[in-house]
Design an enzyme around this catalytic site. Structure first.
Site, mmCIF file in Angstrom:
data_model
loop_
_atom_site.group_PDB
_atom_site.id
_atom_site.type_symbol
_atom_site.label_atom_id
_atom_site.label_comp_id
_atom_site.label_asym_id
_atom_site.label_seq_id
_atom_site.Cartn_x
_atom_site.Cartn_y
_atom_site.Cartn_z
ATOM 1 C CG ASP A 24 -0.350 -0.429 2.674
ATOM 2 O OD1 ASP A 24 1.046 0.095 2.283
ATOM 3 O OD2 ASP A 24 -0.784 -0.401 3.438
ATOM 4 N NE ARG B 245 -0.168 3.138 4.137
ATOM 5 C CZ ARG B 245 -1.578 2.306 4.516
ATOM 6 N NH1 ARG B 245 -1.849 2.778 3.311
ATOM 7 N NH2 ARG B 245 -2.307 1.536 5.275
ATOM 8 C CG ASP C 51 -3.347 -2.213 6.843
ATOM 9 O OD1 ASP C 51 -2.410 -1.634 6.399
ATOM 10 O OD2 ASP C 51 -4.249 -2.703 7.744
ATOM 11 C CB THR C 52 -1.368 -4.641 1.770
ATOM 12 O OG1 THR C 52 -0.583 -3.891 2.005
ATOM 13 C CG2 THR C 52 -2.376 -4.155 0.164
ATOM 14 C CD GLU D 58 3.200 -3.499 8.101
ATOM 15 O OE1 GLU D 58 3.882 -3.007 7.352
ATOM 16 O OE2 GLU D 58 2.381 -2.344 8.452
ATOM 17 N NE ARG E 218 3.386 6.771 5.568
ATOM 18 C CZ ARG E 218 2.642 5.389 6.092
ATOM 19 N NH1 ARG E 218 2.889 4.029 5.402
ATOM 20 N NH2 ARG E 218 1.552 5.487 7.024
#
Length: 286
Positions: free
Chosen positions: A76, A90, A95-96, A98, A142
């Site tokens: 992501d 970002r 959300d992916t 980690e 970000r």
């Protein structure tokens, strides 16, 4: 006399028979035409129904900023050259798992999500960013944006493949959240990617221990008997609000009415929502 009457009767009968055939043919033709029109109407109606999934954001044609790719950081997150500087981007609303978190390490489906994003952005002839109407940077400085690879939004592709969950919904940066929710529902119903492991992807993040439990249940090995352990209980009967800290460090509390209450592993009990909020916890996002 009788012969003349008989001849006249036969002649009239033949005439009536000859006249009736075109009428029947016309009626049949009309019936076939009506059936054809009905069939076409049904087909058109079916086509119309198939195209009913539209969103107010489909034809916005909002401005995008062309950027140059530096590298794919995570599923992501990407690094790009923006306004002459190297910036991390970002992706909004997703959300992916980690791949290189200092504490969480590599989570299931994290490498797959990163590889998928890497292929999309590296093979694209044109990479673009679209900003929402709210802040365009997070607390880590970000950039926050929707990322497009050759005109296709990367967030949508990740959700369609079951490699991301809808997350971090902070108004007013919620332009595509309705469409994202639908894409997530479809991939979840199909059991794709992160949704192939029950309870792995939850509202408060990813839970690798759920995959570990699944693997243990599917194993043919017989585990040695273990002494029964008591589940932690609230100190008082009324203190039944669970406090949990997710993989991102967010403090979230769950009341018994929360759909995630049973599956949430409490790290702290609270007797009221006010007590939880005073301790720095928040209610789960809707």
């Amino acid at each position: 006399m009788n012969k003349r009457i008989l001849a006249a009767f036969l002649t009239a009968l033949l005439l009536l028979s000859g006249c009736s055939q075109p009428l029947m043919s016309t009626a049949t033709s009309n019936e076939e035409t009506a059936m054809t029109r009905t069939s076409e109407a049904v087909t058109d109606a079916g086509t119309t129904n198939a195209k009913q999934t539209t969103y107010p954001t489909d034809d916005l044609n909002l401005p995008r900023v062309a950027v140059e790719l530096v590298k794919a950081v995570d599923g992501d997150t990407i690094s790009v050259m923006f306004e002459g500087k190297k910036e991390n981007v970002r992706m909004l609303l997703v959300d992916t798992p980690e791949t290189s978190h200092p504490k969480l390490g590599v989570q299931p489906f994290g490498p797959e999500a990163k590889a998928f994003t890497k292929e999309l952005v590296e093979q694209a002839d044109r990479l673009e960013l679209e900003f929402d109407i709210g802040p365009n940077r997070d607390k880590y400085s970000r950039l926050l944006a929707y990322v497009y690879a050759d005109g296709k939004m990367v967030q949508e592709s990740l959700l369609e493949e079951g490699l991301a969950r809808v997350a971090y919904i902070y108004p007013p940066n919620t332009r595509y959240v309705d469409k994202f929710d639908d894409l997530q529902r479809i991939s979840r119903d199909k059991g794709l990617g992160i949704w192939s492991v029950e309870n792995y992807a939850q509202e408060d993040g990813f839970h690798p221990e759920e995959q570990d439990d699944t693997n243990k249940n599917n194993s043919n090995d017989i585990a040695p008997p273990q002494a029964p352990t008591e589940k932690p209980q609230p100190s008082k009967q009324a203190c039944d609000i669970k406090g949990n800290i997710n993989s991102k460090g967010e403090k979230i509390y769950h009341t018994p009415e929360s759909p995630y209450y049973e599956r949430t592993k409490q790290e702290q009990w609270f007797c009221s929502e006010e007590e939880a909020e005073q301790a720095g916890f928040r209610a789960p996002l809707k």
